[in-house]
Structure formats: structure tokens, C-alpha cells
Enzyme design. Structure first.
Site, mmCIF file in Angstrom:
data_model
loop_
_atom_site.group_PDB
_atom_site.id
_atom_site.type_symbol
_atom_site.label_atom_id
_atom_site.label_comp_id
_atom_site.label_asym_id
_atom_site.label_seq_id
_atom_site.Cartn_x
_atom_site.Cartn_y
_atom_site.Cartn_z
ATOM 1 N N ILE A 220 -52.216 -40.779 20.050
ATOM 2 C CA ILE A 220 -53.328 -40.896 20.979
ATOM 3 C C ILE A 220 -52.936 -40.296 22.333
ATOM 4 C CG2 ILE A 220 -52.624 -43.248 21.630
ATOM 5 C CD1 ILE A 220 -55.631 -43.924 21.962
ATOM 6 N N CYS A 221 -53.918 -39.732 23.015
ATOM 7 C CA CYS A 221 -53.745 -39.225 24.380
ATOM 8 C C CYS A 221 -52.647 -38.164 24.439
ATOM 9 C CB CYS A 221 -53.463 -40.399 25.319
ATOM 10 S SG CYS A 221 -53.443 -40.014 27.082
ATOM 11 N N GLY A 222 -51.679 -38.313 25.331
ATOM 12 C CA GLY A 222 -50.647 -37.300 25.519
ATOM 13 C C GLY A 222 -49.806 -37.038 24.296
ATOM 14 N N THR B 90 -50.895 -36.477 21.438
ATOM 15 C CA THR B 90 -51.515 -35.372 20.697
ATOM 16 C C THR B 90 -51.004 -34.032 21.212
ATOM 17 O OG1 THR B 90 -53.471 -35.247 22.151
ATOM 18 C CG2 THR B 90 -53.596 -36.733 20.248
ATOM 19 N N ALA C 4 -56.638 -39.455 18.586
ATOM 20 C CA ALA C 4 -57.704 -39.957 19.459
ATOM 21 C C ALA C 4 -57.381 -39.582 20.890
ATOM 22 C CB ALA C 4 -57.853 -41.468 19.331
#
Length: 205
Positions: free
Chosen positions: A108-110, A112, A160
Site C-alpha cells: 500500500i502507498c509508498g 507500491t 492500494a
């Protein structure tokens, strides 16, 4: 025996992104087999880390001790460090090892962006905060597979953006198949929309 979900921890970890997933995996409520999961934290080393919110966590094990064998899932939360250099790159390499072994990875977030730099998003459907964020990462050529959705499950990969911790948890639960479909739908409606009708379904479960 409980299955183990491994949760990466590192300095500047974004506290809010994985709490729904870990809490509901561990407490067993509404699950097909209640209490089936144990959360084990993994750091670069076993030295304590400090989250973005100031919580101090001592990892249960170091990354070099982690193997896909015996793991049900690897969770990679976001953190400022994902955008601050290559310090967390070993976690992305470990994600490759998990995916190649057929063990799911949830980022999720960074995180990714870390997977994008590792080339793990180029041939899989995925999402993040914005496609432009990933396009800025060296090694990323997967824009054609980017989906503008709250969270995406493609095989063993869950992704996400930073504003979607509930949808992120939903796709983790879907991949692990811990809830019946109607219970998963109700869980998401309750925790994302405060839908009172969902509560009745969960109580019946």
C-alpha cells in the site's frame, strides 16, 4: 496451528494503512475459521523502529530470516523512506521472492513505488495513489496495467493507495478467503460507509 502473516516494519511506517487488516486477521471475528492468523513483524534488523505516528515497534525477526515457506502473506505498508532512497529496497526484493514462491504480497502507498522499481508491477494489474507517482519510478513500465480503483487484487498481488486502508484489508481478506462473500461485502460496507444494515449480517455470522 495458526497461520503466520508477516508485516514489514520500518522507520516512518504509515500507521493508519494496515490496522484494519492486521486487527481483523488476528481477532478472528466473522472468519470461516476464527483466530487462524498470527501477525509477525519483520524489520531490516531486530532494532526498534519508530512509525510516522511515533509508535516504537521492536521487530519479531530480521528480514534475512524471512522465508516464504510457512508464511501466508507479506504486508508492506507505506513509509516516507520508500521515497527517500534505496534503504527499503530489500523488502521489494523479498516481495519478488514471495511472489515467485506463490505466496501473496500486499503493498500500500509508498510500498507500491518500491515494487514498481523492482519491476513487479509491469505485468500485473495494480493501483497506487496515482499512476503519475509510479511513472516517476525507474524501472516502471506498467502504466497500461494500472487501474484507477480503491484496491486491486491480481493473483497473489494486492495493491492500494494511501487513502484506502479498508479496501486494502478487503482485498487481503478476499485473497486469503477468510470470509464468506456476503460477510466480506458487509464488513466493507460497515467499515467504509458505516452502513447499519451491514452490522446485522456480521452479527448473524
Amino acid at each position: 496451528m495458526k497461520e503466520i502473516v508477516h508485516h514489514a516494519v520500518y522507520d516512518t511506517l504509515a500507521d493508519w494503512e494496515t490496522g484494519h487488516a492486521t486487527a481483523h486477521l488476528r481477532n478472528g471475528s466473522y472468519q470461516r475459521e476464527p483466530g487462524a492468523y498470527e501477525i509477525v513483524t519483520v524489520g531490516l534488523t531486530t532494532d526498534p523502529v519508530v512509525t510516522m505516528g511515533g509508535l516504537r515497534i521492536t521487530p519479531d525477526l530480521a528480514l534475512d530470516q524471512l522465508s516464504p515457506a510457512g508464511s501466508a502473506l507479506l504486508i508492506l505498508p507505506g513509509a516516507t523512506l520508500w521515497d527517500a532512497g534505496g534503504e527499503l529496497a530489500p523488502f521489494a526484493r523479498k516481495a519478488r521472492e514471495f511472489l515467485e514462491a506463490g505466496v501473496p504480497v500486499a503493498a500500500i502507498c509508498g510500498a507500491t513505488a518500491g515494487l514498481a522499481r523492482e519491476g513487479l508491477l509491469n505485468e500485473r494489474e495494480h493501483t497506487s495513489g496515482a499512476v503519475q507517482y509510479l511513472e516517476a519510478q525507474e524501472g516502471y513500465t506498467g502504466a497500461k496495467r494500472y487501474l484507477d480503483q480503491d484496491a486491486v487484487l491480481d493473483g497473489d498481488l494486492i495493491t492500494a493507495g494511501p487513502t484506502e486502508p479498508v479496501a486494502f484489508a478487503r482485498e487481503i481478506f478476499r485473497r486469503l478467503d477468510i470470509y464468506r462473500p456476503e460477510v466480506l461485502d458487509a464488513w466493507f460496507r460497515l467499515f467504509s460507509r458505516s452502513d447499519p444494515s451491514a452490522y446485522e449480517v456480521l452479527m448473524a455470522a
